[in-house]
Design a protein around this motif. Structure first.
Motif, mmCIF file in Angstrom:
data_model
loop_
_atom_site.group_PDB
_atom_site.id
_atom_site.type_symbol
_atom_site.label_atom_id
_atom_site.label_comp_id
_atom_site.label_asym_id
_atom_site.label_seq_id
_atom_site.Cartn_x
_atom_site.Cartn_y
_atom_site.Cartn_z
ATOM 1 N N GLN A 176 -4.051 -14.151 -1.656
ATOM 2 C CA GLN A 176 -4.935 -13.909 -0.519
ATOM 3 C C GLN A 176 -6.274 -13.344 -1.004
ATOM 4 O O GLN A 176 -7.346 -13.818 -0.639
ATOM 5 C CB GLN A 176 -4.245 -12.931 0.444
ATOM 6 C CG GLN A 176 -5.059 -12.550 1.648
ATOM 7 C CD GLN A 176 -5.222 -13.719 2.594
ATOM 8 O OE1 GLN A 176 -4.425 -14.646 2.566
ATOM 9 N NE2 GLN A 176 -6.269 -13.693 3.403
ATOM 10 N N LEU A 177 -6.174 -12.350 -1.853
ATOM 11 C CA LEU A 177 -7.382 -11.699 -2.335
ATOM 12 C C LEU A 177 -8.262 -12.675 -3.103
ATOM 13 O O LEU A 177 -9.480 -12.728 -2.913
ATOM 14 C CB LEU A 177 -7.011 -10.514 -3.229
ATOM 15 C CG LEU A 177 -8.198 -9.768 -3.813
ATOM 16 C CD1 LEU A 177 -8.825 -8.876 -2.772
ATOM 17 C CD2 LEU A 177 -7.799 -8.951 -5.019
ATOM 18 N N ARG A 199 -3.340 1.187 -5.312
ATOM 19 C CA ARG A 199 -3.040 0.197 -4.286
ATOM 20 C C ARG A 199 -3.717 0.565 -2.980
ATOM 21 O O ARG A 199 -4.305 -0.275 -2.306
ATOM 22 C CB ARG A 199 -1.533 0.100 -4.094
ATOM 23 C CG ARG A 199 -0.803 -0.422 -5.309
ATOM 24 C CD ARG A 199 0.655 -0.590 -5.008
ATOM 25 N NE ARG A 199 1.410 -0.866 -6.217
ATOM 26 C CZ ARG A 199 1.887 0.072 -7.014
ATOM 27 N NH1 ARG A 199 1.683 1.348 -6.735
ATOM 28 N NH2 ARG A 199 2.574 -0.254 -8.095
ATOM 29 N N LYS A 200 -3.653 1.856 -2.670
ATOM 30 C CA LYS A 200 -4.328 2.322 -1.460
ATOM 31 C C LYS A 200 -5.821 2.046 -1.563
ATOM 32 O O LYS A 200 -6.456 1.576 -0.612
ATOM 33 C CB LYS A 200 -4.108 3.832 -1.316
ATOM 34 C CG LYS A 200 -2.855 4.196 -0.563
ATOM 35 C CD LYS A 200 -3.138 4.201 0.913
ATOM 36 C CE LYS A 200 -1.985 4.873 1.654
ATOM 37 N NZ LYS A 200 -2.041 4.559 3.077
ATOM 38 N N ARG A 254 -10.542 -3.617 0.169
ATOM 39 C CA ARG A 254 -10.478 -4.923 0.795
ATOM 40 C C ARG A 254 -10.886 -4.821 2.261
ATOM 41 O O ARG A 254 -11.586 -5.682 2.782
ATOM 42 C CB ARG A 254 -9.066 -5.483 0.676
ATOM 43 C CG ARG A 254 -8.975 -6.904 1.133
ATOM 44 C CD ARG A 254 -7.618 -7.496 0.934
ATOM 45 N NE ARG A 254 -7.456 -8.616 1.838
ATOM 46 C CZ ARG A 254 -7.029 -8.502 3.088
ATOM 47 N NH1 ARG A 254 -6.722 -7.313 3.560
ATOM 48 N NH2 ARG A 254 -6.909 -9.573 3.860
ATOM 49 N N GLY A 294 2.461 -7.259 -9.908
ATOM 50 C CA GLY A 294 1.766 -7.309 -8.642
ATOM 51 C C GLY A 294 2.430 -8.254 -7.675
ATOM 52 O O GLY A 294 3.423 -8.904 -7.998
ATOM 53 N N TRP A 295 1.862 -8.288 -6.526
ATOM 54 C CA TRP A 295 2.473 -9.078 -5.470
ATOM 55 C C TRP A 295 1.699 -10.373 -5.308
ATOM 56 O O TRP A 295 0.554 -10.369 -4.856
ATOM 57 C CB TRP A 295 2.473 -8.268 -4.168
ATOM 58 C CG TRP A 295 3.414 -7.106 -4.228
ATOM 59 C CD1 TRP A 295 3.693 -6.332 -5.307
ATOM 60 C CD2 TRP A 295 4.197 -6.600 -3.168
ATOM 61 N NE1 TRP A 295 4.608 -5.382 -4.991
ATOM 62 C CE2 TRP A 295 4.936 -5.513 -3.674
ATOM 63 C CE3 TRP A 295 4.349 -6.959 -1.832
ATOM 64 C CZ2 TRP A 295 5.805 -4.789 -2.887
ATOM 65 C CZ3 TRP A 295 5.213 -6.237 -1.047
ATOM 66 C CH2 TRP A 295 5.951 -5.159 -1.582
ATOM 67 N N PRO A 296 2.357 -11.457 -5.644
ATOM 68 C CA PRO A 296 1.636 -12.723 -5.663
ATOM 69 C C PRO A 296 0.998 -13.077 -4.323
ATOM 70 O O PRO A 296 -0.140 -13.551 -4.291
ATOM 71 C CB PRO A 296 2.710 -13.731 -6.036
ATOM 72 C CG PRO A 296 3.805 -12.955 -6.615
ATOM 73 C CD PRO A 296 3.727 -11.580 -6.097
ATOM 74 N N ALA A 297 1.711 -12.848 -3.254
ATOM 75 C CA ALA A 297 1.169 -13.261 -1.957
ATOM 76 C C ALA A 297 -0.158 -12.569 -1.700
ATOM 77 O O ALA A 297 -1.118 -13.187 -1.224
ATOM 78 C CB ALA A 297 2.169 -12.926 -0.859
ATOM 79 N N LEU A 298 -0.214 -11.291 -2.041
ATOM 80 C CA LEU A 298 -1.445 -10.540 -1.803
ATOM 81 C C LEU A 298 -2.523 -10.963 -2.778
ATOM 82 O O LEU A 298 -3.697 -11.071 -2.414
ATOM 83 C CB LEU A 298 -1.169 -9.039 -1.953
ATOM 84 C CG LEU A 298 -0.053 -8.497 -1.085
ATOM 85 C CD1 LEU A 298 0.096 -7.008 -1.273
ATOM 86 C CD2 LEU A 298 -0.338 -8.796 0.378
ATOM 87 N N PHE A 351 -6.525 -1.440 -1.050
ATOM 88 C CA PHE A 351 -6.385 -1.789 0.369
ATOM 89 C C PHE A 351 -7.661 -1.410 1.123
ATOM 90 O O PHE A 351 -8.193 -2.197 1.903
ATOM 91 C CB PHE A 351 -5.173 -1.044 0.938
ATOM 92 C CG PHE A 351 -4.874 -1.373 2.357
ATOM 93 C CD1 PHE A 351 -4.273 -2.573 2.684
ATOM 94 C CD2 PHE A 351 -5.197 -0.484 3.377
ATOM 95 C CE1 PHE A 351 -3.993 -2.882 4.002
ATOM 96 C CE2 PHE A 351 -4.920 -0.799 4.694
ATOM 97 C CZ PHE A 351 -4.313 -1.993 5.008
ATOM 98 N N GLY A 386 -5.983 -2.383 -8.239
ATOM 99 C CA GLY A 386 -4.972 -2.008 -7.260
ATOM 100 C C GLY A 386 -3.995 -3.129 -6.991
ATOM 101 O O GLY A 386 -2.852 -2.894 -6.629
ATOM 102 N N HIS A 387 -4.471 -4.346 -7.159
ATOM 103 C CA HIS A 387 -3.583 -5.484 -6.959
ATOM 104 C C HIS A 387 -2.969 -5.920 -8.272
ATOM 105 O O HIS A 387 -2.395 -6.999 -8.361
ATOM 106 C CB HIS A 387 -4.345 -6.636 -6.328
ATOM 107 C CG HIS A 387 -4.777 -6.353 -4.925
ATOM 108 N ND1 HIS A 387 -6.050 -5.944 -4.609
ATOM 109 C CD2 HIS A 387 -4.095 -6.364 -3.765
ATOM 110 C CE1 HIS A 387 -6.126 -5.749 -3.302
ATOM 111 N NE2 HIS A 387 -4.962 -5.978 -2.768
ATOM 112 N N THR A 393 0.823 -1.204 0.000
ATOM 113 C CA THR A 393 0.000 0.000 0.000
ATOM 114 C C THR A 393 0.857 1.254 0.000
ATOM 115 O O THR A 393 0.426 2.313 -0.443
ATOM 116 C CB THR A 393 -0.916 -0.024 1.235
ATOM 117 O OG1 THR A 393 -1.346 -1.351 1.422
ATOM 118 C CG2 THR A 393 -2.107 0.851 1.038
ATOM 119 N N ASP A 422 2.039 3.328 -3.588
ATOM 120 C CA ASP A 422 1.346 4.449 -4.239
ATOM 121 C C ASP A 422 1.997 5.764 -3.881
ATOM 122 O O ASP A 422 2.392 6.550 -4.737
ATOM 123 C CB ASP A 422 -0.113 4.476 -3.786
ATOM 124 C CG ASP A 422 -0.951 3.504 -4.579
ATOM 125 O OD1 ASP A 422 -0.701 3.376 -5.780
ATOM 126 O OD2 ASP A 422 -1.853 2.908 -3.992
#
Lengths: 173, 1334
Positions: free
Chosen positions: B604-605, B545-546, B552, B597-601, B549, B581-582, A56, A59
């Motif tokens: 999860q999503l 991304r924010k 989510r 992107g971030w695989p771990a996130l 977040f 965002g992801h 996060t 950004d």
């Protein structure tokens, strides 16, 4: 948290007492290269939540980078200053429990350091300390990718790097 | 940003705290009148339409008593908590001023109820409400307006002061009304007139306590005067506000009462209100209140200074809360002036994408503006200084001027505005121009508040940077009060929105970040809403991304255990919205390709999304997302996770099977199909060429281009281009024929995987794929063949394959196959029209038992054994097993023999084959092929042995001169190849490949030895009978090819080891004497003449005389064999070779040798083909060119006759010679010689004292014409008795050439003495034998 009556301002360097709980190295395409964290693996402090935190922060980090660039191109008077631009970006954002600091190398590798606001030790971490820690992290990173077998852009799997980073985080407590 | 001074004047919560935050507030709402729009009673069908129409009436212009135009803005809300109303003193825009109800009723009872609700709403907001309207929709369209009492403004006595003003406005309306109504596009005049004078149909009466201005319509009426009425309401509201403002402004500052925020009420109890501090506090607050009212009343510029003043006052008394409010007001007013876009585009600004839309798009309608014309005039005149200052021509029509001026305002305020926006507004301005010519609605289109430049340069006007700074300070001040939490939250949002407008993302994010720190006791729903709004704003500033977040978090809140009524659906959609965002996309291929992107996130999503989809009762979506998760995140998952997720997927798909179809969400979003290409993993995928018997071949073989078969140099780009077509297959598939694709699959899961319904995915022509089901063991690569049948002719593209596993149907396309396997995007295969198929059954006649049927065209083998010289027949039964008629059939034979020998061994009639065509489906044709054990029966009796010369019976000459003919043949190319090699190598000295050609020429000569293999040994001949056949549409181009292997074993039968020729008793005949050996293991009956045969034991040899006619001299070798021609051309200048060949051929053709094996009853032939003859033998074989007639004492001598005479007797020897050649002979020398034969091989020519001759014994004939006769006579006397022989011969010195015909004009036979060398001799055979007795 609010009862403690802290003064918060993003634009004022903060003087908070935390320990680094997480350090992340992020590639120039914003892919995670390394995420290391210490601390109790409680539900709120686990790997995943750390990733959320760092993710996060990207950004704000990127926005700050673009504004820096705009300044560079926009005004000549600033050129000399921005050329000597500090790699340290300062506090990116903070949450109830954490503060996230950013640092960008000249190759656009982003280093993110997360400190805990709810540290029991209560010892203050000054902005300068964070800056030093991130500089050291930069040096560690540079050492790690000096490995001729490391492909730039790959995740950093070096155990030595991991150990050194963990040390770095502990030393900051 | 929060204040460190904590809650100076706040109390514990629980008091009258504003508890319902309004996250959608904007800074410009500070200047708006708040109107509640509520639907009551039954649900109106067109409520939303009406609501939209009402919302468009958000701005009217009112000319105040001073003649100044006021720009009044309205904010409509659907719901408003009363608690918030209590903050009306603190910030006047929070007061609910107006009420509009839209109600539906069908009968009197409902009408009563509707009226009651309306009244109760009025009571609810009684503290602030100024005016209300009720739109009643009854059952019939033309409602009569029920009787009702005039509206009562009793609640607001002070209003009456201004009634005049408002009524004067109202009265002015009718004059405009007709005009405006007729101008309203779609509403027919009749309807509005009907509405005003409705026909009495039903009588509804409103209850007596209903004291509201109510309008009645039928439910489906277009309600033409809705806007008019709303505008009317706003107009009235404005005047109330204006009155309040004036009232406030006229108050004496020293005597004002203290205004309080709701929670402050207790704080000031018992305080000395007369203290100087408190006086100032009162003054500050009242000034702030006045500023609010001024702002609302449309005097933005005036409000600035008021806000500034109040802030100054409040600051001095440390009244932080109100100071903050004053600062916020200052910011809001400044923002309104700086960013007119904010309020203009607001009603349409539902999402960020519409933010840039031109302000002109939201037009306020003309008909709500009373005194429109005067207003316009006023505006044009009053604003002329402005225009001149803006350097725009005053003659411009206002409609054109306004957008341009708005542009300039905009560009001055927003430097960051993109060009896009400018063009947009340009386009819209031209649009307006166009409209202005068409309708007279245009004059009132400009609704942009334009402030005179003097106002823009107001000293209190804050610039962009200041607004953010002031807002920050205000928020810090707010944060000191716990009870002002919601005010602070709202302020944060408002500040963030201004920052968004300023394009200052960092400011916006810092304001938004602050929201999180505000500790509010909110309901779960409000918390979610807060995150939702945060996400929306983050999105607007590009902080995806924010935003993700927050979304989510909102999603998890929706279903958290704290939430009394969890809403999985909303949770699901929130998660779905957080995809960008992801860095996720719903399209799995995109995600796989980009891998950002971030695989771990992401994992999860996606897992949460699956749960949400399942819980909201959409198993199809759950299956889809789980498939997506497995497919896209495969490389990032551990083996254990693979297993767990696969099992989960199986469980999910048990509820709803996943299919390769896009799912459409109720929101309109499309979830594209996700395919499982990792389960199972495909490591190779190759289409297979058809098996050889079914593979199509070109009917016409491609002609070789150029002399070079291979060259390492690639000329030009042609070949390189051809290589690029990676997926294009070189082979062809045949319509209606089963085709095959081979795959290698691995099951990566640790349990057995069943993959069913595997098919090929194709495009192009119709292809029928045969489904396949397989069970894959874990981690074992398995080869799977997928089959199918093309049903059309053309190009077939193989795109991939489909599977059904784990309950999910997947279409795995090659182009989207995961790394590291690199497949071409598709395989292209040409499909040709269907071709027939055949089976061949072979029967060999003689053996009878040898019958091999070749099924399914698999090249089968037929083994045949033949003795040399034996012949047999082979029948090939060809059955057409397809549905296509065979129209073309061609047989070719390929073997390791040279073509000539081959054509002798295998004989078949092409015409016979063609006659059987076409072969209809399931019909049979038979091809008859004769096999003959061709061999060379002449044996040298051991190659290279000493015994080259057979026992010559009479002649001294070897029966074979030199090497046998075939050997000569083989040696010849070898010799001639040398110059060829050197020639070719000379032509291309650099090419190593240059010798290829000559090597090829060698091969023919190398293949020859099999033909000269000694007949004493068995030979193996491997032959392939290639049957090419075709039919149907594609017969011109392609054919199929079946190969039949015939292994022929040739066993030795007889061999001729020696031969010679003997003259026969009659001069026209001769004997060919042969030594024949039986090489078989059986007794052989050897027929060599029509009536003569001999039995030869196994391995025995026999000498047999074969009577033959002599070779006629003029049997010209017209039928020239290839052999002859070849040898002739190579033999230089000598006729002997061609003559020998002619003789040899004569013998070969006339000798008919047959053998019969008695035991096994096998018949065969033998031939003396290739026999070689010496010159002497040839003279015997050949019919003499000269015919002799020898007479003794005028008596003709017959051959074999013995003539007797006594010694001393005079004999007259006459020799006549006829030339039987077709040409004259020249320089003939005829000689008669006497000799004695001792019969031991010794001839004695020295007869000087025994014979006396009279007359020349040697004459020379210069020319002997054809058919001419020469006669010579001499007399001889034998002096002593004995056996004498006369050798009569004719020799010529002239070479005899068959080809050269020498004609001499002189036909006279001239006898000349022979002087020259003898080159050819003809003898009278046998020599005349004379026994002389005493």
């Amino acid at each position: 948290m609010l009862a403690s009556g802290r003064h918060q301002d993003i634009f004022v360097d903060s003087v908070y007492t935390t320990m680094a709980v997480c350090v992340a190295v992020i590639g120039k395409d914003n892919s995670p290269l390394y995420i290391g964290g210490i601390g109790n693996d409680t539900s709120t402090d686990n790997e995943l939540s750390r990733q959320w935190l760092v993710h996060t922060a990207l950004d704000a980090l990127e926005e700050r980078l673009t504004t820096t660039n705009n300044n560079t191109s926009g005004s000549n008077s600033n050129t000399t200053r921005t050329d000597m631009r500090d790699l340290y970006l300062g506090l990116l954002y903070s949450t109830d429990t954490h503060k996230i600091y950013g640092y960008v190398t000249n190759t656009r590798i982003k280093l993110v350091l997360v400190t805990s606001s709810t540290s029991p030790s209560g010892s203050n971490i000054r902005d300068a300390e964070v800056r030093t820690a991130l500089r050291r992290l930069h040096a560690l990173y540079a050492d790690a990718i000096c490995n001729p077998f490391h492909l730039p852009g790959d995740q950093i799997t070096s155990q030595k790097f991991d150990k050194q980073v963990k040390n770095l985080m502990l030393n900051n407590v | 940003m929060r204040s460190s001074v904590s809650y100076i004047l706040s109390h514990a919560p629980g008091e009258s705290v504003m508890s319902h935050p309004d996250y959608s507030q904007h800074a410009q709402h500070h200047a708006c009148l708040l109107v509640l729009v509520k639907g009551i009673g039954g649900m109106l069908k067109n409520f939303n339409k009406l609501w939209d129409r009402i919302q468009k009436v958000n701005n009217i212009k009112v000319t105040d008593s001073a003649g100044q135009v006021r720009d009044i803005w309205v904010r409509y809300v659907r719901d408003y908590p009363v608690e918030n109303n209590d903050w009306g003193d603190f910030q006047t825009h929070r007061r609910l001023l107006g009420l509009i109800t839209l109600s539906k009723f069908t009968n009197q009872v409902e009408l009563n109820e509707v009226c009651r609700v309306h009244e109760s709403l009025k009571v609810k907001y009684i503290n602030t409400l100024y005016d209300s309207r009720a739109f009643m929709f009854g059952p019939v369209s033309n409602m009569k307006k029920p009787e009702q009492e005039p509206e009562n403004y009793s609640l607001f006595e002070d209003d009456k002061v201004f009634r005049d003003g408002s009524t004067s406005d109202k009265t002015s309306m009718p004059s405009e009304q007709s005009d405006s109504l007729s101008s309203s596009e779609s509403f027919p005049h009749s309807v509005s007139s009907n509405a005003s004078c409705p026909v009495q149909e039903e009588n509804f009466t409103t209850p007596s306590n209903f004291k509201t201005h109510a309008m009645f319509y039928g439910e489906n009426d277009p309600v033409p005067d809705l806007e008019q009425n709303v505008a009317d309401l706003i107009n009235s509201l404005f005047w109330v506000v204006e009155s309040k403002r004036l009232e406030r402004s006229r108050e004496k500052l020293e005597k004002v009462s203290l205004l309080l925020a709701p929670f402050e009420k207790k704080d000031f109890v018992g305080l000395d209100m007369e203290s100087r501090n408190n006086k100032k506090r009162c003054m500050g607050r009242v000034t702030k209140n006045l500023a609010d009212l001024t702002l609302q009343a449309g005097l933005v510029a005036e409000s600035l200074s008021l806000y500034h003043n109040s802030a100054e006052i409040l600051k001095s008394v440390n009244d932080w809360l109100w100071l903050a409010a004053a600062k916020e007001g200052l910011c809001a007013a400044s923002a309104i002036l700086l960013y007119p876009n904010l309020r203009n585009s607001e009603p349409l600004q539902r999402n960020a994408s519409l933010q840039e839309c031109s302000p002109n798009k939201t037009k306020s309608l003309s008909l709500f503006h009373p005194n429109m014309e005067p207003f316009r005039k006023y505006k044009t005149t009053s604003s002329s200084p402005l225009r001149s200052s803006k350097a725009s021509s005053p003659v411009n029509p206002p409609s054109e001027l306004t957008p341009s001026s708005s542009d300039s305002v905009e560009s001055s305020s927003r430097q960051s505005e993109t060009d896009n926006c400018d063009t947009e507004s340009l386009a819209s301005s031209s649009d307006i121009e166009y409209q202005s010519q068409k309708s007279f609605l245009s004059p009132d289109l400009p609704s942009i508040p334009r402030q005179p430049p003097s106002q823009l340069q107001n000293q209190y006007l804050l610039n962009g940077e200041d607004i953010a700074e002031k807002y920050r300070k205000a928020i810090i001040h707010y944060s000191k009060y716990q009870n002002a939490g919601i005010i602070e939250t709202e302020a944060c949002f408002k500040a963030a929105r201004i920052a968004v407008e300023q394009n200052n993302s960092l400011h916006a994010s810092s304001f938004l970040q602050n929201v999180i720190f505000i500790n509010l006791t909110l309901s779960e729903q409000e918390k979610i809403q807060r995150f939702d709004t945060l996400a929306e704003l983050y999105k607007e500033i590009g902080f995806l991304r924010k935003a993700a977040f927050c979304q989510r978090l909102a999603a998890t809140r929706q279903v958290s255990p704290n939430n009394p009524n969890p809403d999985w659906q909303r949770c699901y959609y929130l998660m779905l919205d957080s995809f960008p965002g992801h860095k996720l996309s719903l399209d799995p291929n995109y995600v796989i390709q980009h891998q950002v992107g971030w695989p771990a996130l992401q994992i999860q999503l996606l897992q949460e999304l699956v749960v949400a989809a399942r819980r909201m009762g959409n198993p199809a979506l759950a299956t889809r997302h789980m498939t997506f998760l497995l497919q896209t995140m495969w490389p990032h998952l551990s083996r254990q996770e693979h297993r767990d997720l696969a099992i989960q997927l199986q469980a999910l798909s048990a509820q709803c099977e996943g299919g390769p179809v896009p799912l459409v969400l109720p929101t309109g979003a499309v979830v594209p199909p996700a395919s499982l290409s990792h389960v199972p993993q495909c490591s190779s995928f190759t289409p297979r060429p058809p098996p050889p018997p079914r593979a199509p071949h070109l009917v016409k073989l491609k002609t070789q281009q150029g002399p070079f078969i291979f060259t390492p140099i690639h000329f030009g780009t042609l070949e390189r281009k051809a290589k690029k077509d990676e997926g294009k297959m070189e082979y062809l598939w045949v319509e209606d024929d089963i085709c095959e694709v081979q795959m290698k699959l691995t099951n990566p899961l640790p349990f057995e995987l069943k993959v069913s319904n595997m098919r090929l995915l194709t495009s192009g022509i119709v292809f029928e794929s045969i489904p396949e089901t397989i069970i894959l063991a874990p981690d074992t690569p398995t080869t799977v063949n997928l089959h199918g049948t093309p049903k059309e002719v053309g190009e077939l593209q193989i795109l991939g394959y489909s599977t059904h596993t784990l309950g999910v149907k997947s279409n795995c396309r090659l182009k989207t196959m995961p790394m590291p396997n690199k497949f071409p995007a598709l395989y292209t295969i040409e499909v040709i029209p269907s071709l027939p198929t055949i089976t061949i059954e072979t029967t060999v006649s003689s053996a009878g038992s040898m019958s091999l049927s070749s099924l399914e065209n698999v090249g089968s083998t037929t083994n045949i054994t033949l003795h040399n010289g034996e012949s047999t027949e082979c029948y090939m039964k060809i059955t057409n097993t397809s549905n296509v008629t065979i129209e073309y059939l061609d047989i070719a034979i390929q073997s390791n023999m040279d073509s000539q020998l081959q054509s002798k061994i295998f004989q078949y009639s092409n015409g016979d084959i063609q006659a059987q065509l076409p072969i209809a489906p399931n019909e049979t044709a038979t091809i008859n092929m004769k096999l003959y054990g061709e061999a060379d029966f002449l044996d040298l009796g051991g190659v290279g042995g000493e015994n080259l010369f057979p026992n010559s019976l009479t002649s001294n000459y070897p029966s074979r001169v030199g090497s046998p003919v075939p050997n000569t043949q083989t040696s010849l190319p070898t010799q001639s190849s040398n110059p060829q090699t050197s020639l070719s190598s000379g032509l291309m000295p650099n090419r190593t490949s240059g010798s290829f050609r000559s090597t090829n020429s060698h091969t023919t000569s190398w293949s020859a030895p099999i033909s000269v293999m000694p007949p004493s040994r068995g030979r193996q001949i491997e032959t392939q009978v290639i049957i090419r056949y075709s039919g149907g549409a594609g017969k011109e181009m392609h054919c199929r090819q079946s190969t039949l292997q015939i292994n022929l074993e040739l066993l030795p039968s007889v061999s001729i080891t020696h031969w010679d020729v003997l003259p026969a008793e009659i001069p026209s005949q001769l004997y060919l004497v042969l030594d024949v050996t039986n090489l078989t293991s059986e007794e052989m009956d050897f027929h060599y003449a029509p009536s003569k045969h001999i039995l030869i034991e196994s391995k025995e040899s026999c000498r047999i005389p074969v009577p033959l006619d002599r070779c006629p001299f003029n049997a010209t070798s017209n039928k020239t064999d290839d052999d002859l021609l070849e040898s002739k051309s190579l033999s230089t200048g000598t006729s002997s070779n061609s003559l020998e060949l002619m003789c040899s051929e004569h013998i070969t053709n006339n000798v008919d040798l047959r053998w019969h094996l008695l035991q096994s009853d096998i018949n065969g032939k033998a031939s003396v083909k290739g026999i070689t003859l010496s010159q002497a033998m040839m003279d015997i074989v050949r019919m003499s060119p000269l015919n002799w007639e020898v007479s003794v004492n005028k008596q003709c001598i017959k051959p074999q006759d013995e003539y007797s005479c006594s010694a001393g007797e005079c004999l007259s020897l006459g020799v006549a010679v006829w030339n039987h050649l077709t040409r004259p002979l020249h320089k003939l020398c005829l000689s008669v010689q006497f000799y004695q034969d001792y019969n031991n091989g010794v001839l004695c020519y020295k007869l000087d004292n025994r014979v006396a001759t009279a007359g020349s014994n040697k004459v020379v004939l210069s020319t002997l014409a054809e058919s001419a006769k020469a006669y010579h006579e001499c007399t001889v006397v034998f002096l002593t008795p004995g056996e004498y022989k006369i050798d009569i011969q004719c020799s010529t010195t002239e070479p005899i050439l068959d080809d050269v015909i020498i004609r001499d004009p002189d036909n006279q036979p001239i006898i000349q003495p022979c002087t020259g060398e003898v080159s050819h001799v003809w003898r009278f055979i046998p020599p005349v034998a004379i026994s002389v007795t005493d």
